[in-house]
Design an enzyme around this catalytic site. Structure first.
Site, PDB file in Angstrom:
ATOM      1  CE1 TYR A  58      -3.397  -2.616   0.054  1.00  0.00           C
ATOM      2  CE2 TYR A  58      -3.849  -2.120   2.355  1.00  0.00           C
ATOM      3  CZ  TYR A  58      -4.132  -2.828   1.217  1.00  0.00           C
ATOM      4  OH  TYR A  58      -5.154  -3.742   1.230  1.00  0.00           O
ATOM      5  CB  SER A 221     -14.606  -2.586  -1.436  1.00  0.00           C
ATOM      6  OG  SER A 221     -15.187  -1.680  -2.353  1.00  0.00           O
ATOM      7  N   PRO A 222     -16.542  -1.811   1.673  1.00  0.00           N
ATOM      8  CG  PRO A 222     -16.596  -0.697   3.715  1.00  0.00           C
ATOM      9  CD  PRO A 222     -15.639  -1.296   2.721  1.00  0.00           C
ATOM     10  CG  LEU A 223     -19.041   2.799   1.949  1.00  0.00           C
ATOM     11  CD1 LEU A 223     -18.714   4.259   2.211  1.00  0.00           C
ATOM     12  CD2 LEU A 223     -20.449   2.462   2.418  1.00  0.00           C
ATOM     13  CB  ALA A 224     -19.689  -0.906  -3.914  1.00  0.00           C
ATOM     14  N   GLY A 226     -17.551   3.696  -3.154  1.00  0.00           N
ATOM     15  CA  GLY A 226     -18.357   4.886  -2.926  1.00  0.00           C
ATOM     16  C   GLY A 226     -19.740   4.833  -3.538  1.00  0.00           C
ATOM     17  CG  LEU A 228     -23.314   0.291  -1.760  1.00  0.00           C
ATOM     18  CD1 LEU A 228     -22.774  -0.910  -1.000  1.00  0.00           C
ATOM     19  CD2 LEU A 228     -24.801   0.118  -2.039  1.00  0.00           C
ATOM     20  N   GLY A 230     -24.496   6.934  -1.610  1.00  0.00           N
ATOM     21  CA  GLY A 230     -25.652   7.760  -1.931  1.00  0.00           C
ATOM     22  C   GLY A 230     -25.297   8.893  -2.875  1.00  0.00           C
TER      23      GLY A 230
END
Length: 332
Positions: A58, A221-224, A226, A228, A230
């Site tokens: 990273y 990547s819980p928000l895919a 970004g 998810l 909104g």
């Protein structure tokens, strides 16, 4: 939110407790500079976040032949640890597998590479031990007997405490764990996988394997990218601007509208609900937030205090249906 309200869970079947929201440090040295990274880590500890996750690769472009920036995230964390003196306040996790040089053995999971990769990570992190040392990807060219021999040696030397995996298939987990058991070794305590409302593929075979062996799931990547988060998001949302994210935004437009309506109905942002949904999944130990700013970190931490009712969970499942567990997902 304070440390008292953060909430902690065991990392799989281990006795180790990790915060329900973990700090993903992938952006450090890349999208997030050192000063901002220090502020994020300071605030994370103040909020009760104790799981810090990084990787040797990273901090720069993650592709062979583009080695500029590799190791930067670990180096930033190391300088923060030295300055803050907070080493004993966090569970420090890093990974090995990706190319860290141009030599034929500067990558993957051979015993040769794991020994050198671990020692290099320790130097960059300015610490004498790694709490959770993770295989960043499966290496089917290296037998697990060799991998576990190397990992056991690192445990014996006190350089690592637990071992985790990332991006493994269900049968990789099973093969790894049965080999570890044969060696009378604890084996895997965690698996990091891509998992969010737009991508529930691991529910078919990986999650049942993790549940069977008592291995904690750490979604990344819980928000895919970004998607998810909104429609009302920061104008400089980097990952959301990518071509992949833009394509998903168009593909999921109808589902996102329905999802945002559900979130508005319960008074929480889509990003908070998407991460809270993951925390309601039994296999999940901690969810990795990858904030670029302190504000993004605080928004992610809010998810740990959200309880979703059965009716809300059912509506989310209707909008974002999962595949079901194998073999029933594809056979009678």
């Amino acid at each position: 939110m304070s440390e008292k309200t953060m909430g902690y869970a065991h990392l799989g079947r281990s006795g180790l407790l990790v915060s329900r929201i973990g700090l993903g440090c992938m952006n450090f040295g890349d999208a997030t500079g050192e000063a901002d990274a220090f502020a994020i880590m300071d605030r994370a500890v103040a909020l009760g976040v104790n799981f810090f996750d990084t990787a040797d690769v990273y901090g720069g472009p993650q592709s062979a032949g583009m080695l500029k920036g590799f190791g930067t995230s670990e180096e930033i964390i190391g300088r923060w640890l030295k300055k803050s003196g907070r080493r004993d306040d966090i569970v420090l996790a890093t990974k090995a597998y990706q190319p860290m040089g141009l030599g034929p053995n500067d990558r993957r999971l051979s015993a040769y590479h794991l020994k050198r990769a671990c020692e290099a990570s320790l130097r960059r992190l300015q610490t004498d031990h790694i709490d959770v040392y993770q295989m960043h990807h499966v290496d089917r060219a290296t037998p697990f007997e060799e991998i576990w021999q190397a990992m056991q040696q690192l445990v014996t030397e006190g350089k690592i405490t637990y071992v985790g995996s990332s991006n493994f298939a269900g049968w990789d987990v099973a093969t790894a764990q049965l080999t570890a058991q044969h060696r009378h070794f604890l084996g895997l305590v965690s698996e990091q996988s891509l998992y969010n409302l737009t991508n529930r593929a691991i529910e078919q075979e990986l999650i049942p394997a993790l549940r069977h062996f008592g291995i904690g799931l750490i979604p990344w990547s819980p928000l895919a990218m970004g998607v998810l988060a909104g429609t009302q998001v920061e104008p400089d949302a980097v990952r959301r601007k990518s071509s992949g994210a833009q394509k998903q935004l168009r593909a999921y437009a109808g589902q996102l509208a329905a999802f945002e309506a559900v979130c508005a109905g319960i008074g929480h942002s889509p990003a908070e609900v998407a991460q809270a949904w993951l925390l309601h999944q039994p296999a999940v130990s901690t969810v990795l937030a990858g904030p670029r700013t302190v504000a993004q970190l605080e928004a992610a931490v809010n998810a740990a205090s959200i309880t979703l009712g059965t009716d809300v969970l059912a509506e989310i499942d209707r909008i974002w249906p999962g595949p079901g567990e194998a073999p029933r997902s594809y056979a009678w």
